[in-house]
Design an enzyme around this catalytic site. Sequence first.
Site, mmCIF file in Angstrom:
data_model
loop_
_atom_site.group_PDB
_atom_site.id
_atom_site.type_symbol
_atom_site.label_atom_id
_atom_site.label_comp_id
_atom_site.label_asym_id
_atom_site.label_seq_id
_atom_site.Cartn_x
_atom_site.Cartn_y
_atom_site.Cartn_z
ATOM 1 N N HIS A 133 0.854 -1.199 -0.115
ATOM 2 C CA HIS A 133 -0.149 -0.009 0.088
ATOM 3 C C HIS A 133 0.786 1.523 0.161
ATOM 4 O O HIS A 133 0.576 2.277 -0.923
ATOM 5 C CB HIS A 133 -0.880 -0.034 1.234
ATOM 6 C CG HIS A 133 -1.892 0.906 1.160
ATOM 7 N ND1 HIS A 133 -3.187 1.325 0.951
ATOM 8 C CD2 HIS A 133 -1.531 2.353 1.695
ATOM 9 C CE1 HIS A 133 -3.527 2.308 1.302
ATOM 10 N NE2 HIS A 133 -2.816 3.066 1.421
ATOM 11 N N GLU A 134 1.977 1.268 0.880
ATOM 12 C CA GLU A 134 2.622 2.469 1.102
ATOM 13 C C GLU A 134 3.542 2.767 -0.054
ATOM 14 O O GLU A 134 3.686 3.997 -0.756
ATOM 15 C CB GLU A 134 3.498 2.458 2.318
ATOM 16 C CG GLU A 134 2.674 2.728 3.655
ATOM 17 C CD GLU A 134 1.562 3.941 3.593
ATOM 18 O OE1 GLU A 134 1.708 4.755 2.976
ATOM 19 O OE2 GLU A 134 0.683 3.397 4.240
ATOM 20 N N HIS A 137 1.681 4.331 -2.980
ATOM 21 C CA HIS A 137 1.485 5.777 -2.877
ATOM 22 C C HIS A 137 2.870 6.307 -3.497
ATOM 23 O O HIS A 137 2.967 7.369 -4.072
ATOM 24 C CB HIS A 137 1.473 6.061 -1.506
ATOM 25 C CG HIS A 137 -0.139 5.961 -0.814
ATOM 26 N ND1 HIS A 137 -1.016 6.475 -1.653
ATOM 27 C CD2 HIS A 137 -0.383 5.634 0.173
ATOM 28 C CE1 HIS A 137 -2.122 6.142 -0.779
ATOM 29 N NE2 HIS A 137 -1.599 5.614 0.075
ATOM 30 N N HIS A 143 -6.026 6.430 -2.939
ATOM 31 C CA HIS A 143 -6.726 5.362 -2.306
ATOM 32 C C HIS A 143 -7.747 4.840 -3.399
ATOM 33 O O HIS A 143 -8.173 5.720 -4.144
ATOM 34 C CB HIS A 143 -7.293 5.927 -1.019
ATOM 35 C CG HIS A 143 -6.275 6.034 -0.081
ATOM 36 N ND1 HIS A 143 -6.279 6.879 0.876
ATOM 37 C CD2 HIS A 143 -5.079 5.267 0.121
ATOM 38 C CE1 HIS A 143 -5.448 6.606 1.923
ATOM 39 N NE2 HIS A 143 -4.433 5.721 1.381
ATOM 40 N N CYS A 144 -8.091 3.579 -3.223
ATOM 41 C CA CYS A 144 -8.919 2.937 -4.102
ATOM 42 C C CYS A 144 -9.982 2.736 -3.495
ATOM 43 O O CYS A 144 -10.252 2.098 -2.545
ATOM 44 C CB CYS A 144 -8.246 1.787 -4.914
ATOM 45 S SG CYS A 144 -9.248 0.897 -6.024
ATOM 46 N N CYS A 149 -9.033 -4.232 -3.148
ATOM 47 C CA CYS A 149 -7.675 -3.656 -3.479
ATOM 48 C C CYS A 149 -6.682 -3.387 -2.291
ATOM 49 O O CYS A 149 -7.064 -2.696 -1.468
ATOM 50 C CB CYS A 149 -8.091 -2.513 -4.575
ATOM 51 S SG CYS A 149 -6.422 -1.779 -5.146
ATOM 52 N N CYS A 168 -5.994 -4.023 -7.759
ATOM 53 C CA CYS A 168 -6.903 -4.162 -8.401
ATOM 54 C C CYS A 168 -6.655 -3.862 -10.057
ATOM 55 O O CYS A 168 -5.522 -3.143 -10.429
ATOM 56 C CB CYS A 168 -8.379 -3.452 -8.105
ATOM 57 S SG CYS A 168 -8.373 -1.671 -8.413
ATOM 58 N N CYS A 171 -5.870 -0.088 -10.595
ATOM 59 C CA CYS A 171 -4.712 0.391 -10.127
ATOM 60 C C CYS A 171 -3.590 -0.274 -10.781
ATOM 61 O O CYS A 171 -2.296 0.356 -10.764
ATOM 62 C CB CYS A 171 -4.485 -0.085 -8.518
ATOM 63 S SG CYS A 171 -5.616 1.023 -7.649
HETATM 64 ZN ZN ZN Z 1 -2.856 4.999 1.983
HETATM 65 ZN ZN ZN Z 2 -7.297 -0.370 -6.882
#
Ligand code: ZN
Ligand code: ZN
Length: 181
Positions: A133-134, A137, A143-144, A149, A168, A171
């Site tokens: 996740h990070e 970014h 953010h999704c 996701c 996903c 993304c």
């Molecule tokens: Zn985040």
């Molecule tokens: Zn996504």
Amino acid sequence: MKIGLLKIGKVEDSILSYLKENLTNIFPDVKCETLPETMPIPKSAYNPVRGQYNSSIVLANMKRFADKKAVYNRILGITNADLYVPHLNFVFGEAEFPGKYAIISLFRLRPEFYGERPNRKLFLERALKEAVHELGHTFGLKHCRNSSCVMFFSNSIIDTDRKSSSFCENCIKKLRIEKFE
Ligand code: ZN
Ligand code: ZN
């Protein structure tokens, strides 16, 4: 594309090995290495009233600490410290958007934190999700809205457990456009 994993304070090597192996599966053409040095947790980031560390200050210190490591395209800091940003009770991590540096906290990822029985597999899966996740970014992903996701915002550990460790289709497409630069 090279990602450097940086220990911030004491962190078990087995966690870094797990992340290294799995990050290379999720991000195409990525090499992952653990930086030989450990960065001490900066005292200036500690907020005695909250008993937590300001993640933005830790992130800024990471940049100074690892700046000479030009060989890495990304640096992911991993810490056991409890992180916060001023307007939130806590954060699982923080990242430059987009940028080179990201950090994750393991503090709230262990089931024991929630009064549950230790579960190594669950803990490692959570760490991987927060790491992906990070890093997402840093590649410019926002953010999704898709709750499965990895870029879905985790407000609590329930959100983390619901989502997967992968991107996903939308993304993934955006990630390809970024071309990992
Ligand atoms: Zn985040
Ligand atoms: Zn996504």
